[in-house]
Write a protein that holds these residues in place. Structure first.
Motif, PDB file in Angstrom:
ATOM      1  N   GLY A 120      10.384  10.666  49.451  1.00 42.34           N
ATOM      2  CA  GLY A 120       9.757   9.616  50.230  1.00 42.34           C
ATOM      3  C   GLY A 120      10.779   8.566  50.625  1.00 42.34           C
ATOM      4  N   GLY A 121      10.313   7.545  51.328  1.00 39.63           N
ATOM      5  CA  GLY A 121      11.195   6.450  51.725  1.00 39.63           C
ATOM      6  C   GLY A 121      12.314   6.878  52.639  1.00 39.63           C
ATOM      7  N   ILE A 122      12.088   7.900  53.479  1.00 43.35           N
ATOM      8  CA  ILE A 122      13.140   8.403  54.363  1.00 43.35           C
ATOM      9  C   ILE A 122      13.371   7.394  55.492  1.00 43.35           C
ATOM     10  CG2 ILE A 122      13.880  10.320  55.809  1.00 43.35           C
ATOM     11  CD1 ILE A 122      11.835  12.077  54.325  1.00 43.35           C
ATOM     12  N   ARG A 123      14.619   6.932  55.619  1.00 42.51           N
ATOM     13  CA  ARG A 123      14.904   5.899  56.614  1.00 42.51           C
ATOM     14  C   ARG A 123      16.394   5.875  56.928  1.00 42.51           C
ATOM     15  NH1 ARG A 123      13.859   4.314  51.570  1.00 42.51           N
ATOM     16  NH2 ARG A 123      15.011   2.630  50.551  1.00 42.51           N
ATOM     17  N   GLU A 124      16.712   5.260  58.035  1.00 43.89           N
ATOM     18  CA  GLU A 124      18.110   5.085  58.394  1.00 43.89           C
ATOM     19  C   GLU A 124      18.697   3.924  57.588  1.00 43.89           C
ATOM     20  OE1 GLU A 124      18.240   4.479  62.569  1.00 43.89           O
ATOM     21  OE2 GLU A 124      17.872   6.593  63.056  1.00 43.89           O
ATOM     22  N   LEU A 182      21.571   8.425  56.255  1.00 44.82           N
ATOM     23  CA  LEU A 182      20.175   8.605  55.878  1.00 44.82           C
ATOM     24  C   LEU A 182      19.957   8.154  54.434  1.00 44.82           C
ATOM     25  CD1 LEU A 182      17.562  10.049  57.128  1.00 44.82           C
ATOM     26  CD2 LEU A 182      18.117  11.877  55.510  1.00 44.82           C
ATOM     27  N   GLN A 183      18.845   7.504  54.184  1.00 42.42           N
ATOM     28  CA  GLN A 183      18.490   7.088  52.833  1.00 42.42           C
ATOM     29  C   GLN A 183      17.105   7.630  52.501  1.00 42.42           C
ATOM     30  OE1 GLN A 183      18.744   2.885  52.126  1.00 42.42           O
ATOM     31  NE2 GLN A 183      17.913   3.005  50.065  1.00 42.42           N
ATOM     32  N   TYR A 184      16.929   8.095  51.241  1.00 39.67           N
ATOM     33  CA  TYR A 184      15.614   8.546  50.790  1.00 39.67           C
ATOM     34  C   TYR A 184      15.559   8.520  49.266  1.00 39.67           C
ATOM     35  CZ  TYR A 184      18.004  13.097  50.176  1.00 39.67           C
ATOM     36  OH  TYR A 184      18.875  14.096  49.812  1.00 39.67           O
ATOM     37  N   ASN A 185      14.364   8.671  48.733  1.00 37.70           N
ATOM     38  CA  ASN A 185      14.151   8.747  47.293  1.00 37.70           C
ATOM     39  C   ASN A 185      13.604  10.135  46.963  1.00 37.70           C
ATOM     40  OD1 ASN A 185      14.648   5.883  47.234  1.00 37.70           O
ATOM     41  ND2 ASN A 185      12.533   5.601  47.914  1.00 37.70           N
ATOM     42  N   PHE A 230       6.485  12.434  51.365  1.00 41.11           N
ATOM     43  CA  PHE A 230       5.548  11.323  51.495  1.00 41.11           C
ATOM     44  C   PHE A 230       5.977  10.408  52.632  1.00 41.11           C
ATOM     45  CE2 PHE A 230       5.076  12.363  46.945  1.00 41.11           C
ATOM     46  CZ  PHE A 230       3.696  12.415  46.830  1.00 41.11           C
ATOM     47  N   GLU A 231       5.011   9.977  53.437  1.00 47.54           N
ATOM     48  CA  GLU A 231       5.278   8.944  54.441  1.00 47.54           C
ATOM     49  C   GLU A 231       5.262   7.556  53.813  1.00 47.54           C
ATOM     50  OE1 GLU A 231       2.647   9.261  57.717  1.00 47.54           O
ATOM     51  OE2 GLU A 231       3.230  11.322  58.226  1.00 47.54           O
ATOM     52  N   ASP A 232       4.504   7.392  52.743  1.00 49.02           N
ATOM     53  CA  ASP A 232       4.386   6.116  52.050  1.00 49.02           C
ATOM     54  C   ASP A 232       5.738   5.716  51.464  1.00 49.02           C
ATOM     55  OD1 ASP A 232       3.780   3.951  50.422  1.00 49.02           O
ATOM     56  OD2 ASP A 232       1.998   4.865  49.545  1.00 49.02           O
ATOM     57  N   LEU A 233       6.230   4.547  51.823  1.00 43.41           N
ATOM     58  CA  LEU A 233       7.534   4.093  51.339  1.00 43.41           C
ATOM     59  C   LEU A 233       7.540   3.833  49.840  1.00 43.41           C
ATOM     60  CD1 LEU A 233       8.584   1.628  54.191  1.00 43.41           C
ATOM     61  CD2 LEU A 233       9.384   3.971  53.814  1.00 43.41           C
ATOM     62  N   GLU A 234       6.367   3.701  49.226  1.00 44.30           N
ATOM     63  CA  GLU A 234       6.291   3.433  47.784  1.00 44.30           C
ATOM     64  C   GLU A 234       6.176   4.708  46.955  1.00 44.30           C
ATOM     65  OE1 GLU A 234       3.182   0.625  47.053  1.00 44.30           O
ATOM     66  OE2 GLU A 234       4.212  -0.997  48.117  1.00 44.30           O
ATOM     67  N   ARG A 235       6.309   5.855  47.581  1.00 46.31           N
ATOM     68  CA  ARG A 235       6.281   7.116  46.858  1.00 46.31           C
ATOM     69  C   ARG A 235       7.589   7.847  47.126  1.00 46.31           C
ATOM     70  NH1 ARG A 235       0.676   8.228  46.218  1.00 46.31           N
ATOM     71  NH2 ARG A 235       1.157  10.097  44.997  1.00 46.31           N
ATOM     72  N   PRO A 236       7.990   8.742  46.189  1.00 43.18           N
ATOM     73  CA  PRO A 236       7.280   9.164  44.986  1.00 43.18           C
ATOM     74  C   PRO A 236       7.455   8.184  43.831  1.00 43.18           C
ATOM     75  CG  PRO A 236       9.356  10.341  45.150  1.00 43.18           C
ATOM     76  CD  PRO A 236       9.243   9.497  46.389  1.00 43.18           C
TER      77      PRO A 236
END
Length: 344
Positions: A305-309, A314-317, A282-288
């Motif tokens: 989702g929420g993939i970011r530096e 790297l951080q993601y959910n 997901f590109e949406d930061l509020e998903r999954p």
């Protein structure tokens, strides 16, 4: 002809989910059910306090539940799915294997044993051949394969997808649904308007099982992966779906764009229960989110989702349905792998 299968511990939450998944399965036919002595001799309809979100299948409801012992299971049953409590599994699963039964088990006992394959088919299908070592070492005609803990199975496919960048350190914080504790595991007074920042033995399972799953099997022994994993596990008031926050440090440069491409491209396997795609990004930061995304891929997909530096790389959910991908569905998928590789 369909493979005749049985379920050990058929009346519990995971046992009921196994029945839901196996009843329409193209390759498996439910032929035997076992449970505790108090349920033995009753029809499944009488023995099970059915809580699943669909009716008991008609062809299962009238099966007589047997005791959980090898003599009670017909000899023409080719595969057993175990959803036993770990203490019971540790006591009786070896007896079934000695008696010649192949067991695909969700129980936590023996997951880290050196000769017991711990398998997610999309991640380490080749580890199934550790069964040859197991049979030689133990003299079993049967075999025992395990799927990992419901929280481990949520984030390890994402690590496998990113392994090409060189995994060094992983920190994971889990937000785990109440169904992971079973029907009677967490009372409403404990969890409503609350979060519990500890789940007994869960941290250790994530930290150790992940290394085994990502390890290398050379045909004779398994070398665990040396990635450093630290976990914190929390129980929250959702029903199904384990959400996890992951911080990953890689040896090579890993941008969010590179990570998204690698996750999206990570393949499923050609087995009936493996979803395609395996990982939804997901590109949406509020998903999954558990309520919205736990049933992707029939409950067998992992969503990210929420993939970011971040300061720590790297951080993601990530999220998976804990009683389907994380339990019953994982055991069924391993059963399919056993059939595909000629172990039945």
């Amino acid at each position: 002809m369909a493979v005749r299968v049985g379920i050990l511990g058929a009346t519990g939450a995971v046992g009921q989910r196994l029945i839901q998944l196996l009843e329409p399965h193209p390759d498996f036919d439910i032929a035997a059910l076992t449970a505790s002595e108090s349920s033995a001799g009753k029809s499944y309809r009488e023995a099970a306090k059915w809580r699943a979100d669909s009716p008991i299948p008609a062809n299962v409801a009238d099966i007589t539940v047997g005791p959980t012992e090898p003599d009670a299971v017909p000899s023409d049953v080719d595969l057993l799915f175990s959803s036993l409590p770990s203490s019971v599994g540790a006591a009786v699963e070896p007896d079934f294997c000695e008696a010649g039964y192949v067991v695909s088990s969700n129980s936590s006992n023996a997951r880290m044993a050196e000769d017991v394959p711990l398998v997610i088919p999309e991640v380490n299908a080749d580890h199934i051949d550790l069964l040859e070592v197991q049979r030689d070492d133990r003299g079993w005609d049967g075999a025992l394969v395990k799927n990992p803990n419901c929280s481990t199975i949520t984030f390890v496919p994402t690590l496998a997808a990113l392994a090409e960048f060189g995994l060094e350190k992983v920190h994971v914080a889990t937000l785990q649904a109440v169904s992971g504790a079973g029907y009677d595991g967490v009372t409403s007074m404990e969890i409503i308007d609350n979060a519990i920042p500890h789940i007994g033995s869960e941290e250790e399972k994530l930290e150790t099982e992940s290394k085994k799953l990502l390890g290398e099997f050379d045909g004779a022994s398994l070398q665990q992966n040396d990635v450093a994993v630290a976990a914190s596990c929390n129980r929250i008031p959702t029903i199904d779906g384990h959400l996890e926050n992951v911080w990953l440090e890689a040896a090579d440069e890993l941008t969010p764009e590179d990570a998204a491409k690698a996750l999206e491209a990570y393949p499923s396997v050609d087995l009936p229960s493996s979803p395609d795609p395996l990982i939804h990004v997901f590109e949406d930061l509020e998903r999954p989110q558990p309520r919205l995304d736990r049933n992707l891929g029939g409950g067998m997909a992992v969503s990210v989702g929420g993939i970011r530096e971040s300061t720590f790389g790297l951080q993601y959910n990530c999220l998976a349905h804990n009683t389907i991908r994380g339990a019953a569905g994982a055991s069924v998928l391993n059963g399919e792998l056993l059939l595909e590789n000629g172990y039945l």
